[in-house]
Design an enzyme around this catalytic site. Structure first.
Site, mmCIF file in Angstrom:
data_model
loop_
_atom_site.group_PDB
_atom_site.id
_atom_site.type_symbol
_atom_site.label_atom_id
_atom_site.label_comp_id
_atom_site.label_asym_id
_atom_site.label_seq_id
_atom_site.Cartn_x
_atom_site.Cartn_y
_atom_site.Cartn_z
ATOM 1 N N LYS A 80 -22.173 12.297 -15.995
ATOM 2 C CA LYS A 80 -21.355 11.544 -16.624
ATOM 3 C C LYS A 80 -21.000 12.896 -17.466
ATOM 4 C CE LYS A 80 -18.072 8.404 -15.848
ATOM 5 N NZ LYS A 80 -17.196 8.723 -14.187
ATOM 6 N N GLY A 179 -2.618 0.010 -6.163
ATOM 7 C CA GLY A 179 -1.830 0.891 -6.203
ATOM 8 C C GLY A 179 -2.455 2.148 -5.493
#
Ligand code: NAD
Length: 355
Positions: A80, A179
């Site tokens: 990450k 969403g």
């Protein structure tokens, strides 16, 4: 924060701090484990209040990616990146090209993609400096259709485990958030004949769910009190906590949101209430499968076929939980660790390509 001590505790291989003064770039790339393949994980842009806060976040997120890709059966490790900046910053070309150069310096050990605070357009800037980037414009695109499909099949596997058959026809599913992921999940559930109860802070999105899928709308906070068969968190993290778990009137929690458990102990608390919990990073693995598919040149159909495996993976997780007498979220970690350990063991044998 003692960085080496944390790397040792959590098993990180490499943490790279980078600075580019010309554009005020401050970034950290964390590589957790590359046993299964190059590390992959998005780049998050966030105005962290301190270097320690940024470091803590990137270490946690990189480790999470190792587990997510491992249980998804991908040949990827976990990594990450975080950039300490205002996510609305205007001078994106310099920021993301600087980032791309630092990604490139790792020689492919880390592959980046979009995350909170970044977009496919930002990744195009990264792409000018390195090929180790995914989630580009006009390629795999929005991962939500694959994620939504994966959540759907993971929900069916959970139903099979709980009720002995995986049909969701006639079941009531309470969905938090309408969403992108929820939209595709609702499409599949509606087609199968499930009844939907929904909430969202955005009234327009609720209206679409009501109109297209015949959903019943409830107030934002009321979603936890709905009498239903399944609760599907598809909005925020941390929503399984001391307050909400006590209120749930469902038999399964299975949804697409990341980091659903406020703390690990809440994974045990859900099960103590007799509710089957589908570990979030297993059931929402369609997103990373989609990115992997882009790297491999897969079509969306092929990515969806891979996401179909989430069904069997969920069954395996629940089986390990039963076998070892542990909660499902721990069983998911165990499944990931078992796969990594078995591949690591294979690498003891020398091959001509090894140096
Ligand atoms: P999205 O922004 O399209 O949808 C989230 C929805 O939640 C929005 O409509 C928002 O208004 C709503 N929301 C926010 N707060 C709410 C609240 N308190 N109550 C009810 N609704 C609320 O995001 P998405 O891409 O659909 O992702 C949803 C979740 O799934 C996130 O946790 C994300 O990290 C996770 N996830 C997404 C993908 C993917 O492919 N998009 C992959 C893996 C995990």
């Amino acid at each position: 924060m003692d960085t080496f001590a944390n790397m040792q505790t959590w098993g990180h291989e490499q943490v790279v701090f980078s600075h580019e003064p010309s554009c005020g770039y401050f970034g950290i790339i964390a590589i957790h484990d590359t046993t299964l393949g190059p590390s992959l994980g998005g780049t998050r842009v966030w105005p962290y209040e301190s270097t320690d806060a940024a470091l803590k976040d990137v270490l946690r997120l990189a480790r999470g990616m190792t587990y997510k890709s491992a249980v998804a059966g991908l040949n990827l490790g976990g990594g990450k990146a975080v950039i300490v900046a205002d996510p609305k910053r205007a001078d994106r070309e310099s920021l993301f090209r600087a980032h791309g150069r630092f990604v490139e310096s790792l020689g492919g050990r880390y592959i980046t993609a979009e995350d909170v605070g970044t977009s496919p357009t930002d990744m195009e800037f990264v792409k000018r400096e390195t090929k180790h980037v995914a989630g580009l414009l006009n390629l795999s695109g929005d991962p939500s259709p694959v994620t939504g499909y994966g959540v759907y099949v993971g929900m069916k596997a959970s139903a099979k485990m709980r009720w002995g058959k995986d049909s969701l026809e006639g079941k009531t599913v309470a969905i938090q958030g309408c969403g992108k992921v929820a939209y595709y999940l609702m499409q599949h559930l509606h087609a199968e004949g499930a009844k939907l109860v929904v909430s969202d802070i955005d009234k327009a999105k609720v209206a679409i769910a009501v109109e297209e899928f015949g959903a019943t709308a409830v107030a934002v906070d009321a979603i936890f009190d709905v009498q239903a068969d399944i609760f599907a968190p598809c909005a925020l993290g941390g929503i399984l906590n001391d307050d909400t778990i006590a209120r749930l009137k469902v038999e399964i929690v299975a949804g697409g949101a990341n980091n659903q458990l406020a703390e690990e102990r809440h994974g045990k608390a859900v099960e103590a209430r007799g509710i089957l919990y589908a570990p979030d990073y297993v059931i929402n693995g369609g997103g990373v499968i989609n990115v992997y598919g882009e790297l491999q040149g897969w079509t969306m159909d092929r990515a969806k076929r891979k996401a179909q495996e989430i069904y069997d993976t969920m069954i395996r997780v629940y089986t390990i939980a039963g076998r070892d007498g542990i909660p499902s979220f721990e069983a998911a970690d165990r499944l990931a660790e078992e796969r990594i350990a078995s591949v690591r063991a294979l690498k003891r044998m020398w091959l001509a390509g090894d140096r």
